[in-house]
Design a protein around this motif. Sequence first.
Motif, PDB file in Angstrom:
ATOM      1  N   ARG A   8       6.938   2.022  -3.204  1.00 17.74           N
ATOM      2  CA  ARG A   8       6.231   3.284  -2.998  1.00 17.74           C
ATOM      3  C   ARG A   8       6.262   3.668  -1.525  1.00 17.74           C
ATOM      4  O   ARG A   8       5.952   2.855  -0.647  1.00 17.74           O
ATOM      5  CB  ARG A   8       4.792   3.163  -3.481  1.00 17.74           C
ATOM      6  CG  ARG A   8       3.902   4.341  -3.104  1.00 17.74           C
ATOM      7  CD  ARG A   8       2.502   4.166  -3.638  1.00 17.74           C
ATOM      8  NE  ARG A   8       2.487   4.319  -5.085  1.00 17.74           N
ATOM      9  CZ  ARG A   8       1.421   4.049  -5.833  1.00 17.74           C
ATOM     10  NH1 ARG A   8       0.320   3.589  -5.294  1.00 17.74           N
ATOM     11  NH2 ARG A   8       1.481   4.240  -7.138  1.00 17.74           N
ATOM     12  N   MET A  62       3.227   4.480   5.025  1.00 12.72           N
ATOM     13  CA  MET A  62       3.305   3.090   4.574  1.00 12.72           C
ATOM     14  C   MET A  62       4.279   2.959   3.414  1.00 12.72           C
ATOM     15  O   MET A  62       4.411   3.858   2.599  1.00 12.72           O
ATOM     16  CB  MET A  62       1.917   2.620   4.120  1.00 12.72           C
ATOM     17  CG  MET A  62       1.860   1.203   3.594  1.00 12.72           C
ATOM     18  SD  MET A  62       0.215   0.781   2.954  1.00 12.72           S
ATOM     19  CE  MET A  62      -0.748   0.892   4.464  1.00 12.72           C
ATOM     20  N   ARG A  64       4.928   0.346   0.217  1.00 10.83           N
ATOM     21  CA  ARG A  64       4.332  -0.740  -0.555  1.00 10.83           C
ATOM     22  C   ARG A  64       5.364  -1.307  -1.525  1.00 10.83           C
ATOM     23  O   ARG A  64       6.080  -0.552  -2.181  1.00 10.83           O
ATOM     24  CB  ARG A  64       3.111  -0.245  -1.341  1.00 10.83           C
ATOM     25  CG  ARG A  64       1.905   0.088  -0.459  1.00 10.83           C
ATOM     26  CD  ARG A  64       0.697   0.495  -1.300  1.00 10.83           C
ATOM     27  NE  ARG A  64      -0.485   0.696  -0.485  1.00 10.83           N
ATOM     28  CZ  ARG A  64      -1.338  -0.262  -0.129  1.00 10.83           C
ATOM     29  NH1 ARG A  64      -1.121  -1.498  -0.562  1.00 10.83           N
ATOM     30  NH2 ARG A  64      -2.378  -0.005   0.618  1.00 10.83           N
ATOM     31  N   ASP A  66       5.475  -3.532  -4.785  1.00  3.88           N
ATOM     32  CA  ASP A  66       4.662  -4.074  -5.868  1.00  3.88           C
ATOM     33  C   ASP A  66       3.178  -4.111  -5.474  1.00  3.88           C
ATOM     34  O   ASP A  66       2.462  -5.082  -5.753  1.00  3.88           O
ATOM     35  CB  ASP A  66       5.142  -5.475  -6.247  1.00  3.88           C
ATOM     36  CG  ASP A  66       4.743  -5.854  -7.677  1.00  3.88           C
ATOM     37  OD1 ASP A  66       4.376  -4.960  -8.451  1.00  3.88           O
ATOM     38  OD2 ASP A  66       4.794  -7.061  -7.994  1.00  3.88           O
ATOM     39  N   GLY A  67       2.737  -3.059  -4.790  1.00  2.00           N
ATOM     40  CA  GLY A  67       1.332  -2.909  -4.413  1.00  2.00           C
ATOM     41  C   GLY A  67       0.969  -3.432  -3.048  1.00  2.00           C
ATOM     42  O   GLY A  67      -0.068  -3.044  -2.489  1.00  2.00           O
ATOM     43  N   ALA A  68       1.785  -4.313  -2.469  1.00  2.00           N
ATOM     44  CA  ALA A  68       1.467  -4.910  -1.170  1.00  2.00           C
ATOM     45  C   ALA A  68       2.154  -4.140  -0.049  1.00  2.00           C
ATOM     46  O   ALA A  68       3.321  -3.757  -0.183  1.00  2.00           O
ATOM     47  CB  ALA A  68       1.907  -6.370  -1.140  1.00  2.00           C
ATOM     48  N   PRO A  69       1.459  -3.918   1.074  1.00  2.00           N
ATOM     49  CA  PRO A  69       2.116  -3.269   2.222  1.00  2.00           C
ATOM     50  C   PRO A  69       3.350  -4.064   2.653  1.00  2.00           C
ATOM     51  O   PRO A  69       3.248  -5.272   2.913  1.00  2.00           O
ATOM     52  CB  PRO A  69       1.030  -3.275   3.300  1.00  2.00           C
ATOM     53  CG  PRO A  69      -0.261  -3.364   2.550  1.00  2.00           C
ATOM     54  CD  PRO A  69       0.033  -4.209   1.348  1.00  2.00           C
ATOM     55  N   LEU A  70       4.472  -3.413   2.725  1.00  2.00           N
ATOM     56  CA  LEU A  70       5.720  -4.102   3.060  1.00  2.00           C
ATOM     57  C   LEU A  70       5.641  -4.771   4.432  1.00  2.00           C
ATOM     58  O   LEU A  70       6.180  -5.855   4.640  1.00  2.00           O
ATOM     59  CB  LEU A  70       6.879  -3.101   3.027  1.00  2.00           C
ATOM     60  CG  LEU A  70       8.294  -3.659   3.168  1.00  2.00           C
ATOM     61  CD1 LEU A  70       8.623  -4.596   2.013  1.00  2.00           C
ATOM     62  CD2 LEU A  70       9.316  -2.526   3.224  1.00  2.00           C
ATOM     63  N   THR A  72       3.307  -6.297   5.794  1.00  2.00           N
ATOM     64  CA  THR A  72       2.539  -7.546   5.820  1.00  2.00           C
ATOM     65  C   THR A  72       3.294  -8.717   5.197  1.00  2.00           C
ATOM     66  O   THR A  72       2.836  -9.858   5.276  1.00  2.00           O
ATOM     67  CB  THR A  72       1.201  -7.377   5.068  1.00  2.00           C
ATOM     68  OG1 THR A  72       1.463  -7.157   3.671  1.00  2.00           O
ATOM     69  CG2 THR A  72       0.407  -6.210   5.626  1.00  2.00           C
TER      70      THR A  72
END
Length: 249
Positions: A8, A62, A64, A66-70, A72
Amino acid sequence: MSDTAMLRAVDICVERQGRRLLDGVCLDLPAQGAVALVGPNGAGKSTLLQVLAGQMASNSGMVRLDGAPLSTLSVPVRARHIGYMPQRFEPHWDVTLQELMRMRVPDATQALAQARLQPLAARRWSQLSGGERARGLLAAVLATDPPVLLADEPGAALDVRHRLALVQALARRGRERLVVVVMHDLDLAFECFERVIVLHQGRVAMDGAPAALLQDPQLDQVFGVHFQRIAVPPHTLLRARSQEPYDAH
């Protein structure tokens, strides 16, 4: 936006040297699908692909995975989930194709055999043609079977037959994985992919199924030409006509 997006982009903006390359790009890309990314030169296609791959930081917004900020996620985690094929690739050392493959997977011989590249295994990168490099790099990227594949004009250095075969193979991969491919060949993009995203001046100008976008006059406006739509069942081909006389000076 969908809550089921694999990848995303949320309001991505990129500025370099006072120029805005991406301007508020928002995209939802599902876990499966064959997506072509097209647009005029300078539209931001390669920049967007680099941001989605985590190869370039955006000024704002940002990505993402699979829901996680890339941003991080560690590099190894990103590498396992996202396969990225740039337009140009030059390894730091002049390695053989087998050595390059071994950096990706333990069994380089099997990976090269599956890609039908055994005859090139001992060839050094500097000894490979542009088309051979493209095939070798794609094989190396796909060797780990990443859930997401981002490819920037992978068929540019290939002849017509190999380019068609490559694009069709990438589109088929979209039945099980997410595949996003920057394309300059509009006919192949509209024929082979199930979704086409059109970038213009750093923004998403059009996004949808090929059949709908093909008939939209906005496509002509984005590329600055008059497209003649030629029916060649089951497909429609585009023939471009300049809106203005060409001035070589």
